[in-house]
Design a protein around this motif. Structure first.
Motif, PDB file in Angstrom:
ATOM      1  N   ASP A 117       0.869  -1.188   0.000  1.00 20.50           N
ATOM      2  CA  ASP A 117       0.000   0.000   0.000  1.00 20.50           C
ATOM      3  C   ASP A 117       0.901   1.232   0.000  1.00 20.50           C
ATOM      4  N   GLN A 118       1.114   1.787  -1.168  1.00 15.51           N
ATOM      5  CA  GLN A 118       2.011   2.929  -1.309  1.00 15.51           C
ATOM      6  C   GLN A 118       1.256   4.255  -1.302  1.00 15.51           C
ATOM      7  N   SER A 119       0.000   4.208  -0.845  1.00 18.06           N
ATOM      8  CA  SER A 119      -0.746   5.459  -0.737  1.00 18.06           C
ATOM      9  C   SER A 119      -0.330   6.246   0.496  1.00 18.06           C
ATOM     10  N   ASP A 147       0.196   5.779  -4.778  1.00 20.65           N
ATOM     11  CA  ASP A 147      -0.821   4.795  -5.151  1.00 20.65           C
ATOM     12  C   ASP A 147      -2.202   5.409  -4.932  1.00 20.65           C
ATOM     13  N   LYS A 194      -9.396   0.941  -5.052  1.00 19.55           N
ATOM     14  CA  LYS A 194      -9.028   2.289  -5.513  1.00 19.55           C
ATOM     15  C   LYS A 194     -10.069   2.680  -6.556  1.00 19.55           C
TER      16      LYS A 194
END
Length: 988
Positions: free
Chosen positions: A307-309, A396, A427
């Motif tokens: 999870d690169q958000s 992300d 998403k």
């Protein structure tokens, strides 16, 4: 600060990895058996390509010699039954058969061990009071956090190595001291919207938050970061001359090249994080590791860091670092966006507009939505991942609506779920949806999130979405809680329809802790009193600090005090037993049977605990001293004895343990009839009254007369059938000519025709609540804001059950606001709060603030407060002398076990002029002064005959709503005044 063993310091440093520990354990030297409890920490290790977890223990002083002085050592081969239940920074471990060396704690197979719980003051506050749950459970995430960055110069047995970065460089990259625009300090403050600030530690040996520490630890070709950390902490405490927690909240250690082979590691709920030389100045690494200190676990999607958000996914090795914040689950856990309109808790349906955290300050719209699943504990969280400002570099779900799941619940009471991984589930762009089948573990229930529009052309950018539950049968919707009605499925729409909420669902469970004894004593019996404040509670059980042994533990209780019944077993009722077979220092638990112990507001209850193996307690000072208290109850010091209902008594003592309880709600108060008077000095007593009679509640000559009318409702149980159904307020003073008012509030058993026959009218209480501003000549029945006289205002609206307000004390205004415009017109209303602001400001004193969030948010967005229909209502009354809050509650139309109408009222502000008047009279007025027992010296709080001058209810009866004369009225010359002056202490 942790309350642990008296000799233990709070230092959160950790040692080497598991694989190295297992190898080193073969060559242990100076090993000794564990003598005292140690505090467990979970270490998250970020490797070059993967992560791992290790466990460490903070040793007590008595065990330091065996560990060559190391404060923190690893736990070797920690059993899964411990690692699966331990809470980092909270769980304590003791195994006398374990051996300790500098390489770690070795637990022999088959060893007995004890797990305990450390008493942490933030943990205590967050569980004992709903108004404190915005604090993190084990470490604060609000307010100022003190951070210290450490450079290392390691002598390395004559071959020195040191951290590459200079102090000046580190202070700029981490604190922005020389103008670096993106750093750990700036990002935490921006991402938290100012709720959490980071400040460099201030000390004579520290420059701009950075210190260089000289140590001498040999580089042996392995990872020695743990050995360096122990040496660093020892040196820091020598420099500071005190435990680290006195100066520091977070310690960031920058390891020299070659001394640490991973990227970084940190303790969950700890103080320390440590970094490889090349990543130490990088803001995403700093925030990720300090995020672990704040209790955050990793954010995942397909893999652990995917999870690169947000910042709990991957970190980025780039000195010109990225501007990112945290995902929705972590943001909810951190509690930074806790304003009433900014967090939504979903229930059965929701639609609206949200904005991104990055534009939080530009809007009052919501930024987070929580979708709880009580049956599974796996909650969902929604945010709009706007990629601007401090979140411009999110990697992300850019400018999409993101849905994240996590078992973490910051308001839950299951500690195993307090810190958990989050998982990015969806998403969504405009026009897309996400469906959760079998929602809340119900096969026919489906939850759908629809994103209708995303508008990036506005500032702030917005996302419009809706959430709904579709059902197949009534069982899909009903939550099996009788107190909030029966939820049903509308088969024409397949949507769940809420039940009729009576507001009777108990709140909690809550916990209250007594102080942990640093120097403990042991006796088999402990007894003490509790006193309940202004809400009825059910005490469901307690935990006690055991001295060990295989024994039957018993808990007894009685109404009133234990004093005088210490040796009388017939005075006590057995309410709980349990077998305690664990070793010494365990916290044992007893759940009361056959049910909880109910203690009404103002009541006193005694408890007697007997454990033949011994109960731990601390030394007290006076049995009338409160040892701990919260919004709901107080626990007093008590006694210990050497035998059950006998033996040698030790007093005073402080019982060591905790209680679990529920707050009762009475939306349909069949057991809460007859008015309960909540006094101005925490007095709580019953006033019976007569059906139809008016009574003086507060009388201040020439200033204020507050009367109330009682009414009996025959469908309610006997002795619980009298309620306040009408009230009047008269203000009159020579100093405020032209500003007198006579307000009358009355109820009618059925809606008036003007309300029931006109579908366009929104009436108070569905047409059963009416307000007169002219002493009863005319009445207003519709919701709205009404201004009359020169400085008087009434705001009245219907309310959602969870948003009905609980009683609380009044504030004193600094000055009377007597300013009038020329011609006697009303002064400017610029300083007046708007009706919605009144509602939001009072949110945290409402019956269920979290439940109320959604309703308040809807009113704020739609500006439709006065269009709300309902049977419950709220009234605000503002005058120059005094302001009042009135709550109108009634039984619902469909479940009239007790068909009642009730007005609860209290003062919210009192002018200084009114406060300084010497004689406050009437039922409530007489409670302005504390009255004490002549013999014991303790305050009288519940004895109506001693609290009130008039011995009969009729002594306070007045002639009609605006009557001012009553038998107990005293002008300062009668026997009442002379009799009470010797035992009344005015505290103002």
């Amino acid at each position: 600060m942790l309350t642990f063993m008296k000799s233990m310091r709070l230092v959160t440093v950790l040692s080497a990895t598991f694989s190295l520990l297992a190898e080193a354990s073969e060559n242990q030297v100076m090993a000794g058996n564990q003598l005292k409890e140690c505090l467990i920490f979970e270490r998250f290790i970020t490797g070059e390509n993967e992560s791992s977890i290790a466990w460490d223990c903070e040793l007590a002083d008595d065990d330091l010699t065996s560990a060559d002085g190391n404060r923190f050592v690893p736990i070797i081969n920690l059993p899964e039954e411990i690692s699966s239940t331990a809470v980092s920074g909270v769980t304590t471990f003791l195994s006398p058969s374990s051996t300790i060396s500098k390489d770690g704690i070795m637990i022999p197979p088959g060893s007995e061990y004890t797990l305990g719980t450390i008493v942490h003051h933030h943990y205590q506050e967050s569980l004992s009071s709903s108004d404190q749950r915005k604090l993190s459970l084990y470490g604060e995430r609000l307010g100022t956090r003190r951070a210290l960055v450490v450079r290392i110069v390691n002598g390395n047995n004559g071959s020195p190595v040191e951290t590459t970065w200079s102090q000046a460089h580190l202070s700029d990259e981490i604190f922005g001291v020389s103008g670096d625009p993106v750093n750990m300090k700036s990002q935490f403050e921006a991402c938290s919207a100012g709720a959490m600030t980071v400040e460099p530690v201030s000390h004579s040996s520290v420059t701009d938050g950075v210190i260089t520490v000289n140590i001498d630890v040999a580089l042996t070709g392995g990872d020695i970061s743990g050995d360096q950390a122990n040496a660093v902490v020892t040196e820091l405490e020598s420099i500071f001359g005190a435990p680290l927690e006195d100066y520091v909240d977070h310690v960031l250690i920058c390891n020299p090249p070659g001394s640490y082979f991973g990227a970084a590691w940190a303790h969950i709920n700890g103080m320390l994080s440590t970094y490889n030389d090349n990543v130490c100045p990088q803001v995403t690494f700093n925030m990720h590791e300090v995020g672990h200190n704040l209790g955050l676990f990793h954010s995942s999607e397909n893999g652990e860091y995917d999870d690169q958000s947000g910042l709990m996914g991957f970190s980025y090795n780039n000195e010109d670092d990225k501007q990112m914040c945290f995902n929705a689950a972590k943001s909810w856990q951190l509690g930074w966006y806790d304003a009433p309109s900014r967090r939504v808790t979903f229930h059965t349906a929701w639609s609206g507009t949200i904005v991104g955290v990055a534009e939080y300050a530009l809007s009052t719209l919501s930024v987070l939505i929580k979708i709880p699943q009580e049956a599974t504990g796996n909650n969902y969280y929604i945010n709009f991942n706007r990629a601007v400002g401090m979140n411009a570099d999110t990697q992300d779900g850019i400018d999409q609506v993101l849905i994240t799941s996590s078992r973490w619940d910051p308001y839950g009471d299951n500690v195993s779920d307090l810190a958990g991984y989050s998982y990015l589930k969806a998403k969504l762009s405009a026009g897309e949806s996400y469906t959760i089948a079998n929602f809340n573990n119900k096969p026919g229930l489906t939850l759908t999130v629809d994103v209708h529009a995303i508008d990036l052309s506005t500032t702030p950018a917005t996302a419009d979405l809706s959430i709904e539950l579709t059902c197949a049968s009534n069982s899909d919707c009903d939550d099996n809680k009788a107190c909030n009605g029966i939820e049903t499925c509308d088969t024409s729409t397949n949507l769940c329809v809420p039940g009729v909420d009576t507001g009777t669902c108990p709140l909690g469970p809550y916990k209250i802790f007594t102080p942990f004894c640093g120097a403990c004593f042991v006796q088999p019996s402990n007894m003490f009193d509790i006193e309940v404040n202004n809400a009825d509670i059910d005490i469901t059980g307690l935990q006690y600090s055991s001295y060990g042994g295989n024994y039957i533990v018993e808990v007894y209780t009685k109404t009133g005090t234990h004093v005088g019944s210490e040796q009388d077993p017939t005075a006590w009722e057995l309410v709980g037993t349990a077998t305690s077979s664990a070793p010494r220092n365990e916290m044992g638990e007893i759940v009361f049977s056959p049910g909880p112990i109910r203690v009404t507001a103002g009541g006193r209850q005694a408890f007697y605990i007997h454990h033949p193996g011994g109960l731990k307690y601390g030394a007290g000072s006076d049995i009338n001293t409160v040892t701990t208290d919260n919004d709901y109850l107080s626990i007093y010091e008590g006694k210990a004895s050497s035998a059950k209902f006998g033996g040698t008594f030790v007093a005073p003592e402080i019982w060591s343990g905790e209680m679990t309880f529920l707050e009762l709600q009475y939306g349909d108060p069949g057991t809460n009839g007859d008015p309960i008077i909540l006094g101005l000095q925490k007095q709580v007593f019953k006033f019976d009254g007569q059906d139809g009679a008016w009574y003086s509640n507060l009388a201040i000559k020439n200033y204020l007369q507050w009367n109330m009318q009682f009414k009996r409702f025959n469908s309610c149980p006997i002795d619980a059938d009298m309620f306040i159904s009408s009230m009047s307020l008269s203000t009159s003073t020579l100093s405020l000519l032209g500003q007198e008012s006579n307000i009358l509030i009355v109820t009618t058993p059925e809606p008036i025709p003007e309300c029931s026959e006109d579908p366009n009218k929104v009436c108070l209480g569905d047409g059963t609540l009416h307000i007169s501003l002219d002493g009863g000549e005319t009445f207003l029945s519709e919701a709205g804001e009404y201004q009359y006289g020169s400085q008087h205002r009434v705001v009245a609206h219907n309310t959602y059950g969870a948003c009905s307000r609980k009683w609380h004390d009044y504030d004193i205004t600094s000055n009377d606001n007597n300013q009038l415009r020329e011609g006697g017109r009303r002064t400017s209303v610029v300083q007046e709060k708007k009706p919605l602001s009144l509602l939001m400001d009072h949110k945290y004193t409402m019956i269920d603030p979290l439940e109320c969030d959604q309703w308040i948010e809807d009113r704020w967005q739609r500006n439709d407060l006065f269009q709300q229909r309902g049977q419950w209502s709220t009234i605000y009354i503002e005058t120059p002398l005094v302001s009042f809050h009135v709550e109108y509650r009634r039984s619902d139309w469909f479940h009239k076990k007790c068909d009642f109408q009730s007005l609860d009222a209290w003062m919210t502000t009192v002018s200084k002029t009114l406060e300084e008047q010497p004689e406050w009279q009437g039922i409530l007025g007489e409670t302005k002064h504390k009255i004490y027992h002549e013999q014991t010296g303790s305050q009288i709080k519940s004895d109506r005959l001693q609290l009130l001058r008039g011995k009969d209810d009729a002594d306070y009866e007045v002639n009609g709503p605006f009557g001012k004369e009553f038998a107990a009225l005293d002008n300062g010359h009668g026997s009442f005044h002379n009799l009470m002056s010797s035992v009344i202490q005015t505290i103002f």
